[in-house]
Write a protein that holds these residues in place. Structure first.
Motif, PDB file in Angstrom:
ATOM      1  N   GLY A   1       0.782  -1.222   0.000  1.00 59.11           N
ATOM      2  CA  GLY A   1       0.000   0.000   0.000  1.00 59.11           C
ATOM      3  C   GLY A   1       0.815   1.274   0.000  1.00 59.11           C
ATOM      4  N   ALA A   2       0.364   2.229   0.826  1.00 59.21           N
ATOM      5  CA  ALA A   2       0.982   3.553   0.864  1.00 59.21           C
ATOM      6  C   ALA A   2       2.429   3.490   1.338  1.00 59.21           C
ATOM      7  CB  ALA A   2       0.169   4.472   1.773  1.00 59.21           C
ATOM      8  N   ALA A   3       2.727   2.588   2.263  1.00 56.05           N
ATOM      9  CA  ALA A   3       4.096   2.472   2.772  1.00 56.05           C
ATOM     10  C   ALA A   3       5.044   2.023   1.669  1.00 56.05           C
ATOM     11  CB  ALA A   3       4.136   1.481   3.937  1.00 56.05           C
ATOM     12  N   ARG A   4       4.566   1.071   0.843  1.00 57.19           N
ATOM     13  CA  ARG A   4       5.404   0.608  -0.269  1.00 57.19           C
ATOM     14  C   ARG A   4       5.620   1.737  -1.272  1.00 57.19           C
ATOM     15  NH1 ARG A   4       4.354  -4.738  -3.937  1.00 57.19           N
ATOM     16  NH2 ARG A   4       5.346  -5.681  -2.111  1.00 57.19           N
ATOM     17  N   LYS A   5       4.560   2.479  -1.582  1.00 63.78           N
ATOM     18  CA  LYS A   5       4.678   3.568  -2.537  1.00 63.78           C
ATOM     19  C   LYS A   5       5.670   4.616  -2.056  1.00 63.78           C
ATOM     20  CE  LYS A   5       1.977   7.086  -4.967  1.00 63.78           C
ATOM     21  NZ  LYS A   5       0.632   7.691  -5.135  1.00 63.78           N
ATOM     22  N   LYS A   6       5.629   4.908  -0.755  1.00 67.13           N
ATOM     23  CA  LYS A   6       6.545   5.911  -0.192  1.00 67.13           C
ATOM     24  C   LYS A   6       7.994   5.440  -0.296  1.00 67.13           C
ATOM     25  CE  LYS A   6       7.472   8.617   3.980  1.00 67.13           C
ATOM     26  NZ  LYS A   6       7.069   8.891   5.371  1.00 67.13           N
ATOM     27  N   LEU A   7       8.222   4.156   0.030  1.00 65.51           N
ATOM     28  CA  LEU A   7       9.578   3.619  -0.067  1.00 65.51           C
ATOM     29  C   LEU A   7      10.068   3.616  -1.512  1.00 65.51           C
ATOM     30  CD1 LEU A   7       9.443   0.616   2.432  1.00 65.51           C
ATOM     31  CD2 LEU A   7      10.791   2.709   2.683  1.00 65.51           C
ATOM     32  N   ARG A   8       9.186   3.273  -2.451  1.00 67.46           N
ATOM     33  CA  ARG A   8       9.573   3.271  -3.862  1.00 67.46           C
ATOM     34  C   ARG A   8       9.942   4.672  -4.329  1.00 67.46           C
ATOM     35  NH1 ARG A   8      11.416  -0.669  -6.584  1.00 67.46           N
ATOM     36  NH2 ARG A   8       9.626  -2.036  -6.182  1.00 67.46           N
ATOM     37  N   GLU A   9       9.181   5.657  -3.890  1.00 72.04           N
ATOM     38  CA  GLU A   9       9.495   7.048  -4.242  1.00 72.04           C
ATOM     39  C   GLU A   9      10.840   7.465  -3.651  1.00 72.04           C
ATOM     40  OE1 GLU A   9       6.129   9.140  -2.780  1.00 72.04           O
ATOM     41  OE2 GLU A   9       4.877   8.744  -4.559  1.00 72.04           O
ATOM     42  N   GLU A  10      11.083   7.043  -2.423  1.00 71.92           N
ATOM     43  CA  GLU A  10      12.367   7.352  -1.785  1.00 71.92           C
ATOM     44  C   GLU A  10      13.514   6.709  -2.557  1.00 71.92           C
ATOM     45  OE1 GLU A  10      14.767   6.186   2.322  1.00 71.92           O
ATOM     46  OE2 GLU A  10      12.564   6.150   2.319  1.00 71.92           O
ATOM     47  N   GLN A  11      13.316   5.474  -2.983  1.00 77.61           N
ATOM     48  CA  GLN A  11      14.341   4.766  -3.723  1.00 77.61           C
ATOM     49  C   GLN A  11      14.631   5.446  -5.061  1.00 77.61           C
ATOM     50  OE1 GLN A  11      13.439   0.935  -5.576  1.00 77.61           O
ATOM     51  NE2 GLN A  11      15.182   0.056  -4.492  1.00 77.61           N
ATOM     52  N   GLU A  12      13.568   5.826  -5.783  1.00 76.48           N
ATOM     53  CA  GLU A  12      13.751   6.466  -7.082  1.00 76.48           C
ATOM     54  C   GLU A  12      14.369   7.851  -6.943  1.00 76.48           C
ATOM     55  OE1 GLU A  12      10.237   6.437  -9.407  1.00 76.48           O
ATOM     56  OE2 GLU A  12      10.123   4.236  -9.504  1.00 76.48           O
ATOM     57  N   ALA A  13      14.014   8.558  -5.868  1.00 68.58           N
ATOM     58  CA  ALA A  13      14.598   9.884  -5.658  1.00 68.58           C
ATOM     59  C   ALA A  13      16.099   9.783  -5.392  1.00 68.58           C
ATOM     60  CB  ALA A  13      13.894  10.575  -4.496  1.00 68.58           C
ATOM     61  N   ARG A  14      16.506   8.715  -4.721  1.00 69.15           N
ATOM     62  CA  ARG A  14      17.922   8.581  -4.372  1.00 69.15           C
ATOM     63  C   ARG A  14      18.742   7.912  -5.467  1.00 69.15           C
ATOM     64  NH1 ARG A  14      20.366   5.743   1.165  1.00 69.15           N
ATOM     65  NH2 ARG A  14      22.574   5.895   0.582  1.00 69.15           N
ATOM     66  N   PHE A  15      18.157   6.887  -6.115  1.00 69.10           N
ATOM     67  CA  PHE A  15      18.943   6.074  -7.039  1.00 69.10           C
ATOM     68  C   PHE A  15      18.472   6.129  -8.488  1.00 69.10           C
ATOM     69  CE2 PHE A  15      19.096   3.816  -2.890  1.00 69.10           C
ATOM     70  CZ  PHE A  15      20.448   3.950  -2.627  1.00 69.10           C
ATOM     71  N   GLY A  16      17.334   6.757  -8.749  1.00 70.00           N
ATOM     72  CA  GLY A  16      16.802   6.703 -10.102  1.00 70.00           C
ATOM     73  C   GLY A  16      16.046   5.405 -10.328  1.00 70.00           C
ATOM     74  N   LYS A  17      15.988   4.986 -11.581  1.00 69.72           N
ATOM     75  CA  LYS A  17      15.173   3.824 -11.925  1.00 69.72           C
ATOM     76  C   LYS A  17      15.886   2.492 -11.701  1.00 69.72           C
ATOM     77  CE  LYS A  17      11.448   5.923 -13.461  1.00 69.72           C
ATOM     78  NZ  LYS A  17      10.109   5.717 -12.860  1.00 69.72           N
ATOM     79  N   GLY A  18      17.191   2.496 -11.581  1.00 67.55           N
ATOM     80  CA  GLY A  18      17.921   1.229 -11.468  1.00 67.55           C
ATOM     81  C   GLY A  18      18.850   1.191 -10.278  1.00 67.55           C
ATOM     82  N   ALA A  19      19.439   0.022 -10.076  1.00 70.49           N
ATOM     83  CA  ALA A  19      20.393  -0.145  -8.976  1.00 70.49           C
ATOM     84  C   ALA A  19      21.661   0.655  -9.250  1.00 70.49           C
ATOM     85  CB  ALA A  19      20.731  -1.619  -8.812  1.00 70.49           C
ATOM     86  N   PRO A  20      22.311   1.174  -8.218  1.00 68.07           N
ATOM     87  CA  PRO A  20      23.572   1.900  -8.430  1.00 68.07           C
ATOM     88  C   PRO A  20      24.613   0.960  -9.026  1.00 68.07           C
ATOM     89  CG  PRO A  20      23.200   1.484  -6.091  1.00 68.07           C
ATOM     90  CD  PRO A  20      21.939   1.115  -6.796  1.00 68.07           C
ATOM     91  N   PRO A  21      25.413   1.439  -9.963  1.00 70.48           N
ATOM     92  CA  PRO A  21      26.339   0.551 -10.670  1.00 70.48           C
ATOM     93  C   PRO A  21      27.576   0.224  -9.851  1.00 70.48           C
ATOM     94  CG  PRO A  21      26.628   2.795 -11.425  1.00 70.48           C
ATOM     95  CD  PRO A  21      25.471   2.821 -10.458  1.00 70.48           C
TER      96      PRO A  21
END
Length: 275
Positions: free
Chosen positions: A224-244
């Protein structure tokens, strides 16, 4: 004096000379920086003993080592054959429930009949003598440094390609060098220098990779909302993919030449050369 001996357990060395895309030329003799990177990998892939790190920092400060290895006239080179091997796995979807069409397509590429293939070459050298020594005649490590380097040598498994299996040890009575650094022209060999361990750590980018993995795990275990928030945090920090995890920058190269007969000279610090 300290010396490190390595023995190629298969009787051959598989390592490419080129740093770029051309991997068709076999490296011989093994570059001192290749040994340093193997020692660093042994440290990072095991328990990361602080004494080992101290030893690596000490080793990178030493002058370039002399080498004892089979000369070019005493090695044979395997004919180069192009092989087609599977590429690295794409990241599969974690569950069909939230997989996008693109993720499903990427996951299908893992199936044997759909795996992509890439041309690869595996240059091999077969030396007359399967043992190589790296020799620092003027280096005087304390017992703690020597013991830590000995522990790292025991952990060595390969030099170059993962199939190029080796045994490593601290050699108390190494043979006379056959090659050593020179001023001027010679065979360029890459050597570790001050700051090399930090370069390797920065290239691997471990802290960022671990942070991304931690967020991936948290996202998989929330809804739910918690997952969406974490996903947004991840994309804000790392973009769409894993750090190389990047390839380390090439080490400095210096010139090496055959050791003159009956020479008593010791390796010293030399200037870098273009290669």
């Amino acid at each position: 004096m300290i010396a490190i001996g390595i023995r190629y357990l298969n009787g051959w060395s598989m390592a490419a000379t080129a740093e770029g895309s051309d991997k068709s030329t076999a490296e011989w003799p093994p570059h001192p920086d290749r040994l340093f990177m193997a020692l660093a990998a042994a440290h990072f892939e095991t328990d990361r003993d602080p004494a080992e790190r101290t030893a690596l920092l000490w080793l990178e400060q030493q002058p370039a080592p002399a080498l004892h290895a089979s000369m070019d006239r005493d090695v044979s080179r395997r004919a180069i054959v192009t092989h087609y091997v599977p590429v690295n796995d794409v990241v599969p979807p974690r569950s069909a429930e939230n997989a996008t069409p693109k993720q499903v397509a990427e996951g299908l590429l893992l199936l044997p009949e759909r795996r992509l293939r890439q041309a690869r070459q595996f240059p091999v050298v077969v030396p007359k003598n399967d043992t190589v020594h790296f020799i620092w005649p003027d280096a005087e490590p304390g017992e703690g440094i020597r013991a830590a380097l000995a522990a790292l040598c025991i952990k060595l498994t390969c030099l170059g390609h993962s199939a190029s299996l080796i045994q490593g040890w601290i050699e108390s009575e190494p043979p006379a060098p056959t090659m050593q650094p020179v001023n001027g022209s010679g065979l360029p060999l890459r050597v570790a220098g001050a700051g090399r361990l930090t370069q390797l750590e920065q290239a691997y980018n471990e802290s960022e990779r671990l942070a991304w993995i931690a967020l991936e795990s948290a996202i998989a275990n929330t809804k739910g909302a918690a997952r969406k928030k974490l996903r947004e945090e991840q994309e804000a920090r790392f973009g769409k993919g894993a750090p190389p995890s990047r390839r380390p920058p090439p080490a400095t190269a210096i010139a090496y030449a055959l050791t003159p007969p009956n020479s008593q000279s010791s390796p010293r610090r030399y200037s870098a050369i273009a290669c």
